[in-house]
Design a protein around this motif. Structure first.
Motif, PDB file in Angstrom:
ATOM      1  N   HIS A  90       0.831  -1.214   0.000  1.00  0.00           N
ATOM      2  CA  HIS A  90       0.000   0.000   0.000  1.00  0.00           C
ATOM      3  C   HIS A  90       0.867   1.267   0.000  1.00  0.00           C
ATOM      4  O   HIS A  90       0.345   2.374  -0.092  1.00  0.00           O
ATOM      5  CB  HIS A  90      -0.945   0.020   1.214  1.00  0.00           C
ATOM      6  N   PHE A  91       2.188   1.089   0.149  1.00  0.00           N
ATOM      7  CA  PHE A  91       3.116   2.228   0.108  1.00  0.00           C
ATOM      8  C   PHE A  91       3.957   2.138  -1.164  1.00  0.00           C
ATOM      9  O   PHE A  91       3.952   1.104  -1.841  1.00  0.00           O
ATOM     10  CB  PHE A  91       4.047   2.205   1.336  1.00  0.00           C
ATOM     11  N   LYS A  92       4.677   3.223  -1.449  1.00  0.00           N
ATOM     12  CA  LYS A  92       5.573   3.200  -2.619  1.00  0.00           C
ATOM     13  C   LYS A  92       7.003   2.895  -2.158  1.00  0.00           C
ATOM     14  O   LYS A  92       7.381   3.236  -1.026  1.00  0.00           O
ATOM     15  CB  LYS A  92       5.535   4.561  -3.338  1.00  0.00           C
ATOM     16  N   ASP A  93       7.761   2.243  -3.056  1.00  0.00           N
ATOM     17  CA  ASP A  93       9.156   1.948  -2.744  1.00  0.00           C
ATOM     18  C   ASP A  93       9.882   3.247  -2.394  1.00  0.00           C
ATOM     19  O   ASP A  93       9.725   4.247  -3.096  1.00  0.00           O
ATOM     20  CB  ASP A  93       9.799   1.281  -3.981  1.00  0.00           C
ATOM     21  N   GLY A  94      10.614   3.250  -1.312  1.00  0.00           N
ATOM     22  CA  GLY A  94      11.375   4.437  -0.912  1.00  0.00           C
ATOM     23  C   GLY A  94      10.572   5.419  -0.057  1.00  0.00           C
ATOM     24  O   GLY A  94      11.102   6.456   0.351  1.00  0.00           O
ATOM     25  N   ASP A  95       9.318   5.084   0.207  1.00  0.00           N
ATOM     26  CA  ASP A  95       8.469   5.990   1.012  1.00  0.00           C
ATOM     27  C   ASP A  95       9.048   6.231   2.407  1.00  0.00           C
ATOM     28  O   ASP A  95       9.693   5.347   2.988  1.00  0.00           O
ATOM     29  CB  ASP A  95       7.067   5.382   1.194  1.00  0.00           C
ATOM     30  N   CYS A  96       8.736   7.410   2.924  1.00  0.00           N
ATOM     31  CA  CYS A  96       9.010   7.701   4.336  1.00  0.00           C
ATOM     32  C   CYS A  96       7.714   7.417   5.091  1.00  0.00           C
ATOM     33  O   CYS A  96       6.651   7.909   4.706  1.00  0.00           O
ATOM     34  CB  CYS A  96       9.422   9.165   4.483  1.00  0.00           C
ATOM     35  N   ILE A  97       7.773   6.592   6.112  1.00  0.00           N
ATOM     36  CA  ILE A  97       6.567   6.262   6.890  1.00  0.00           C
ATOM     37  C   ILE A  97       6.781   6.740   8.330  1.00  0.00           C
ATOM     38  O   ILE A  97       7.742   6.329   8.994  1.00  0.00           O
ATOM     39  CB  ILE A  97       6.269   4.746   6.864  1.00  0.00           C
ATOM     40  N   VAL A  98       5.891   7.605   8.775  1.00  0.00           N
ATOM     41  CA  VAL A  98       6.003   8.155  10.129  1.00  0.00           C
ATOM     42  C   VAL A  98       5.008   7.420  11.030  1.00  0.00           C
ATOM     43  O   VAL A  98       3.809   7.377  10.725  1.00  0.00           O
ATOM     44  CB  VAL A  98       5.702   9.677  10.130  1.00  0.00           C
ATOM     45  N   ILE A  99       5.507   6.826  12.097  1.00  0.00           N
ATOM     46  CA  ILE A  99       4.631   6.044  12.991  1.00  0.00           C
ATOM     47  C   ILE A  99       4.707   6.610  14.416  1.00  0.00           C
ATOM     48  O   ILE A  99       5.786   6.700  15.008  1.00  0.00           O
ATOM     49  CB  ILE A  99       5.011   4.543  12.975  1.00  0.00           C
ATOM     50  N   GLU A 100       3.549   6.995  14.919  1.00  0.00           N
ATOM     51  CA  GLU A 100       3.480   7.628  16.252  1.00  0.00           C
ATOM     52  C   GLU A 100       2.391   6.958  17.098  1.00  0.00           C
ATOM     53  O   GLU A 100       1.500   6.302  16.552  1.00  0.00           O
ATOM     54  CB  GLU A 100       3.119   9.114  16.097  1.00  0.00           C
ATOM     55  N   PRO A 101       2.418   7.175  18.406  1.00  0.00           N
ATOM     56  CA  PRO A 101       1.355   6.612  19.254  1.00  0.00           C
ATOM     57  C   PRO A 101       0.061   7.437  19.157  1.00  0.00           C
ATOM     58  O   PRO A 101       0.095   8.579  18.702  1.00  0.00           O
ATOM     59  CB  PRO A 101       1.942   6.710  20.666  1.00  0.00           C
ATOM     60  N   PHE A 102      -1.057   6.856  19.580  1.00  0.00           N
ATOM     61  CA  PHE A 102      -2.301   7.638  19.728  1.00  0.00           C
ATOM     62  C   PHE A 102      -2.044   8.682  20.819  1.00  0.00           C
ATOM     63  O   PHE A 102      -1.460   8.368  21.854  1.00  0.00           O
ATOM     64  CB  PHE A 102      -3.447   6.730  20.195  1.00  0.00           C
ATOM     65  N   ARG A 103      -2.468   9.910  20.557  1.00  0.00           N
ATOM     66  CA  ARG A 103      -2.229  10.949  21.563  1.00  0.00           C
ATOM     67  C   ARG A 103      -3.554  11.495  22.092  1.00  0.00           C
ATOM     68  O   ARG A 103      -4.356  12.011  21.325  1.00  0.00           O
ATOM     69  CB  ARG A 103      -1.415  12.094  20.957  1.00  0.00           C
ATOM     70  N   ALA A 104      -3.770  11.333  23.397  1.00  0.00           N
ATOM     71  CA  ALA A 104      -4.950  11.886  24.073  1.00  0.00           C
ATOM     72  C   ALA A 104      -4.656  11.849  25.569  1.00  0.00           C
ATOM     73  O   ALA A 104      -3.973  10.925  26.037  1.00  0.00           O
ATOM     74  CB  ALA A 104      -6.181  11.046  23.756  1.00  0.00           C
ATOM     75  N   ARG A 105      -5.173  12.857  26.284  1.00  0.00           N
ATOM     76  CA  ARG A 105      -4.907  12.903  27.740  1.00  0.00           C
ATOM     77  C   ARG A 105      -5.397  11.628  28.435  1.00  0.00           C
ATOM     78  O   ARG A 105      -4.765  11.130  29.363  1.00  0.00           O
ATOM     79  CB  ARG A 105      -5.598  14.146  28.331  1.00  0.00           C
ATOM     80  N   ALA A 106      -6.508  11.096  27.950  1.00  0.00           N
ATOM     81  CA  ALA A 106      -7.077   9.907  28.593  1.00  0.00           C
ATOM     82  C   ALA A 106      -6.348   8.614  28.216  1.00  0.00           C
ATOM     83  O   ALA A 106      -6.677   7.550  28.734  1.00  0.00           O
ATOM     84  CB  ALA A 106      -8.557   9.784  28.225  1.00  0.00           C
ATOM     85  N   PHE A 107      -5.376   8.713  27.275  1.00  0.00           N
ATOM     86  CA  PHE A 107      -4.582   7.543  26.866  1.00  0.00           C
ATOM     87  C   PHE A 107      -3.106   7.768  27.239  1.00  0.00           C
ATOM     88  O   PHE A 107      -2.266   8.059  26.378  1.00  0.00           O
ATOM     89  CB  PHE A 107      -4.655   7.341  25.345  1.00  0.00           C
ATOM     90  N   PRO A 108      -2.741   7.655  28.536  1.00  0.00           N
ATOM     91  CA  PRO A 108      -1.344   7.910  28.904  1.00  0.00           C
ATOM     92  C   PRO A 108      -0.376   6.953  28.216  1.00  0.00           C
ATOM     93  O   PRO A 108      -0.681   5.775  28.040  1.00  0.00           O
ATOM     94  CB  PRO A 108      -1.317   7.711  30.422  1.00  0.00           C
ATOM     95  N   LEU A 109       0.765   7.493  27.822  1.00  0.00           N
ATOM     96  CA  LEU A 109       1.745   6.678  27.103  1.00  0.00           C
ATOM     97  C   LEU A 109       2.399   5.657  28.034  1.00  0.00           C
ATOM     98  O   LEU A 109       2.724   5.965  29.175  1.00  0.00           O
ATOM     99  CB  LEU A 109       2.812   7.581  26.472  1.00  0.00           C
ATOM    100  N   ILE A 110       2.546   4.438  27.546  1.00  0.00           N
ATOM    101  CA  ILE A 110       3.255   3.404  28.313  1.00  0.00           C
ATOM    102  C   ILE A 110       4.714   3.369  27.836  1.00  0.00           C
ATOM    103  O   ILE A 110       5.630   3.591  28.598  1.00  0.00           O
ATOM    104  CB  ILE A 110       2.579   2.023  28.153  1.00  0.00           C
ATOM    105  N   LYS A 111       4.881   3.132  26.536  1.00  0.00           N
ATOM    106  CA  LYS A 111       6.240   3.116  25.952  1.00  0.00           C
ATOM    107  C   LYS A 111       6.103   3.188  24.430  1.00  0.00           C
ATOM    108  O   LYS A 111       5.225   2.508  23.865  1.00  0.00           O
ATOM    109  CB  LYS A 111       6.962   1.829  26.356  1.00  0.00           C
ATOM    110  N   ASP A 112       6.963   3.953  23.785  1.00  0.00           N
ATOM    111  CA  ASP A 112       7.000   4.061  22.311  1.00  0.00           C
ATOM    112  C   ASP A 112       5.598   4.269  21.703  1.00  0.00           C
ATOM    113  O   ASP A 112       5.023   5.335  21.851  1.00  0.00           O
ATOM    114  CB  ASP A 112       7.683   2.823  21.693  1.00  0.00           C
TER     115      ASP A 112
END
Ligand code: SF4
Ligand code: FES
Length: 247
Positions: A90-112
């Motif tokens: 579903h991506f193109k060869d050489g694509d840059c893919i940015v992957i981040e966690p869900f961000r919301a105050r009610a969803f505190p980050l655990i790790k990465d």
């Protein structure tokens, strides 16, 4: 295929996080995005580096665990698709893919990429169930339900509790999630009995958990991998108003 990845790395909620660059080469287009992360993690482990933490379970679009933001979209850019159902083709060869966690105050980050979404479970615990004894299977089947209502209830019941609706909302509102859970019970005679108390308890818990208010922007329905419609929010609002007026 070759990819340039930018992945959010953060040890825990107390420490600062940042996007870290990784290069992956020779990735099969038939690997899923999560399998591509597995390949990255194997590489990191071999290099004695810390693997990327991310949540997953079924990898079939059923459990709602694979909650992450891909190229700015919760669950990625494909409509009606959970992260685990995205393939590298579903991506193109050489694509840059940015992957981040869900961000919301009610969803505190655990790790990465892993966040704590148990606030959604606590909303269900507050009222998202039927407490009446509905009897055995054949008794329940004796109660006639219109096809229209059973179809709507089934569609609402497909909500997997992933939280993408929260992550995409500028107010971090959990209205679509709550509305789906209320609708799937409310549209059936067994659940209708407790509608008012259920709506009040679930909405109260949603507010307590720190989710924002709904301003009807509709981003939630667009991001939802299960196609839950805004009609459920309209139903929830009607039920909540009726319950509040009866108080
Ligand atoms: S309503 Fe859709 S986006 Fe929200 S939790 Fe349910 S499945 Fe996920
Ligand atoms: S891992 Fe279960 S829905 Fe993606």
């Amino acid at each position: 295929m070759n990819f340039n990845l930018k992945i959010w790395r953060q040890k825990n909620s107390r420490e600062k996080g940042k996007l870290v660059d990784y290069k992956l080469e020779g990735i099969s287009p038939d690997l899923s995005l999560l399998e591509m992360l597995d390949v990255l993690n194997e590489k990191l482990v071999k290099e004695e580096k810390d693997p990327v933490a991310f949540d997953h379970d079924c990898r079939e679009g059923i459990c709602g665990s694979c909650s992450m933001v891909v190229n700015g979209n919760p669950h990625g850019p494909l409509p009606g698709t959970a992260t685990c159902q995205i393939y590298m083709r579903h991506f193109k060869d050489g694509d840059c893919i940015v992957i981040e966690p869900f961000r919301a105050r009610a969803f505190p980050l655990i790790k990465d990429l892993s966040v704590d979404r148990t606030a959604l479970d606590r909303i269900i615990k507050a009222g998202g169930f039927v407490s009446t004894n509905t009897g055995c299977a054949q008794d329940a089947n004796n109660i006639l339900i219109s096809k229209k209502n059973s179809d709507k209830a089934f569609l609402a019941a497909t909500c997997v509790g992933c939280g993408a609706c929260v992550a995409v909302c500028k107010n971090a509102s959990a209205m679509l999630f709550v509305a789906a859970k209320v609708s799937h019970l409310d549209l059936l005679p067994q659940g209708e009995v407790e509608t008012e108390i259920r709506v009040q308890k679930m909405v109260d818990q949603m507010d307590k958990e720190g989710f924002g208010a709904c301003t009807n922007t509709g981003a939630c329905a667009k991001a939802c991998p299960k196609g839950i419609s805004l009609e459920t929010i309209a139903r929830l609002n009607r039920k909540y108003l009726k319950a509040a007026l009866k108080k």
